[in-house]
Write a protein that holds these residues in place. Structure first.
Motif, PDB file in Angstrom:
ATOM      1  N   LEU A   1      -5.570   5.609  -6.338  1.00 33.38           N
ATOM      2  CA  LEU A   1      -5.943   4.820  -4.929  1.00 33.38           C
ATOM      3  C   LEU A   1      -6.669   3.961  -4.744  1.00 33.38           C
ATOM      4  O   LEU A   1      -6.628   3.129  -3.821  1.00 33.38           O
TER       5      LEU A   1
ATOM      6  N   ARG B   1       0.941  -1.501  -0.273  1.00 35.19           N
ATOM      7  CA  ARG B   1       0.139   0.003  -0.238  1.00 35.19           C
ATOM      8  C   ARG B   1       0.741   1.150   0.078  1.00 35.19           C
ATOM      9  O   ARG B   1       0.376   2.290  -0.829  1.00 35.19           O
ATOM     10  N   ALA B   2       1.978   1.471   0.723  1.00 36.46           N
ATOM     11  CA  ALA B   2       2.574   2.664   0.888  1.00 36.46           C
ATOM     12  C   ALA B   2       3.326   2.637  -0.422  1.00 36.46           C
ATOM     13  O   ALA B   2       3.535   3.602  -1.221  1.00 36.46           O
TER      14      ALA B   2
ATOM     15  N   VAL C   1       0.882   4.085  -2.869  1.00 36.11           N
ATOM     16  CA  VAL C   1       0.628   5.818  -2.396  1.00 36.11           C
ATOM     17  C   VAL C   1       2.241   6.922  -3.417  1.00 36.11           C
ATOM     18  O   VAL C   1       2.388   7.787  -3.585  1.00 36.11           O
ATOM     19  N   ARG C   2       3.173   5.892  -2.979  1.00 34.80           N
ATOM     20  CA  ARG C   2       4.399   6.433  -2.897  1.00 34.80           C
ATOM     21  C   ARG C   2       4.703   6.697  -5.113  1.00 34.80           C
ATOM     22  O   ARG C   2       4.720   7.588  -5.373  1.00 34.80           O
TER      23      ARG C   2
ATOM     24  N   ILE D   1       2.183   9.071  -5.831  1.00 35.98           N
ATOM     25  CA  ILE D   1       2.152  10.856  -5.491  1.00 35.98           C
ATOM     26  C   ILE D   1       3.097  10.798  -6.608  1.00 35.98           C
ATOM     27  O   ILE D   1       2.695  12.343  -7.341  1.00 35.98           O
TER      28      ILE D   1
END
Lengths: 182, 201
Positions: free
Chosen positions: A178, A120-121, A124-125, A128
């Protein structure tokens, strides 16, 4: 006896007076924050490393232009963002490799939970790093470095209204990317 | 009903929304849902850290920065020593040196220089007898003779400059002349006059 730690203004003054060791201290003090700005921009360790290095070289070359009433960190962020914007416009966006999850410490939690959290991280990265440039810069400076809208506007050469609009669109786009759209 | 604008939605997420619009937010399900979703995505993004590189990376990083800086030319921290200041000064020094070196050689070149500085038909004794009208005309005189001086110094021989240890490029003396202000030009004329008097020209 240990010498007292010099503040940023003293280090800048020392650099201008020809003290090369003072710039080493500036690098040591701000390298992590500059690296983080760059990493969030390009989502790649290698590229972030190069961009951070370029940021400090440009800072050293332009130190005589630094106005001491501004925070050194903000000035470095400005350079980092400009370096990233220049690089990103020349280079295709990077996609985070699978081995990115090597950074996750498996001892911290259950392997399954860690994997999900790591994925998940990473998502997100990636999201972005996939935002339009101005939205990305605004989101990074506001969310992770907590700069006021006014300072972000000064860094990006835009108005506070434009910064807020970019911030809103950045969040809205992240929501779509997301999968949080209702 | 006016929904919140993007600016106001950001203010609401950051808890800085104006009180008047806060009333709308409390009553509008659409805006409330939007703010909740934006706040959730912001919260999630905020908790995503950058992977921390190894300590070894930071040691290497500082070394790399140091090496990259060492490969760069030194920055110029003192504006006084920058080329826009130094070039005209060096040029002016070269010019004066070259002209002064040329004076004792005498001949036609000397006469032309003297004529350029003192004006046609004038001698140094004329200068001592100059009255008020001369002072009034001094500025115009300097301007009028300046073109001739510029033309002459533009043809300075390279050997003279080389003897001084300074190499000049073609047209560089003229270029320096063009950068002098009117008062600097007048000062140069005054220096040249003084030098001619000293040399008995």
């Amino acid at each position: 006896m240990v010498a007292p730690e010099r503040d940023d203004a003293a280090l800048v003054a020392a650099c201008r007076a020809g003290d090369n060791g003072a710039f080493d201290e500036i690098v040591e003090r701000h390298r992590r924050a500059v690296y983080q700005v760059c990493f969030r921009f390009v989502n790649s360790h290698e590229d972030a490393s190069d961009l951070s290095q370029e940021t400090f070289v440009r800072a050293w070359k332009g130190l005589q232009n630094f106005k001491s009433e501004a925070a050194l960190s903000t000035w470095l962020y400005r350079i980092a963002v400009n370096v990233c914007l220049n690089r990103v416009s020349l280079k295709k966006l990077y996609t985070e490799p699978l081995e990115a999850d090597k950074f996750i410490d498996p001892r911290a939690e259950e392997p399954g939970a860690a994997l999900i959290r790591g994925e998940r991280a990473a998502a997100v990265r990636r999201a972005i790093a996939g935002l339009p440039e101005k939205q990305r810069a605004t989101l990074i400076l506001r969310t992770y470095h907590e700069l006021p809208h006014q300072e972000i506007a000064a860094i990006l050469g835009s108005s506070v209204g434009a910064v807020k609009a970019n911030f809103f669109h950045a969040l809205a786009n992240l929501k779509k990317l997301l999968g949080r759209e209702p | 009903m006016n929904h919140l604008t993007p600016d106001e939605l950001v203010d609401a997420v950051e808890a800085t929304l104006a009180a008047a619009r806060h009333t709308h937010l409390q009553q509008c399900p659409h805006c409330s849902r939007e703010v909740v979703q934006l706040a959730a995505i912001l919260r999630e993004s905020r908790h995503v850290d950058v992977p921390e590189p190894s300590p070894l990376f930071w040691d290497h990083f500082s070394d790399r920065v140091r090496q990259a800086i060492a490969a760069e030319p030194a920055p110029r921290f003192a504006h006084w020593f920058e080329w826009p200041v130094l070039a005209p000064m060096a040029g002016l020094a070269l010019l004066i040196f070259a002209l002064v070196s040329a004076v004792p050689q005498g001949g036609a070149g000397l006469e032309r220089l003297q004529m350029a500085v003192n004006g046609p038909g004038r001698s140094d004794t004329d200068t001592s007898a100059a009255g008020t009208s001369d002072k009034m005309a001094a500025s115009e005189f300097a301007d009028a003779t300046w073109d001739v001086v510029s033309e002459l110094v533009g043809d300075l021989d390279v050997e003279t400059a080389e003897r001084a240890g300074i190499a000049i490029g073609p047209g560089s003396a003229e270029s320096v002349m063009l950068q002098l202000t009117s008062s600097e030009q007048q000062e140069l004329v005054r220096l040249l006059r003084a030098e001619f008097q000293r040399a008995g020209g």
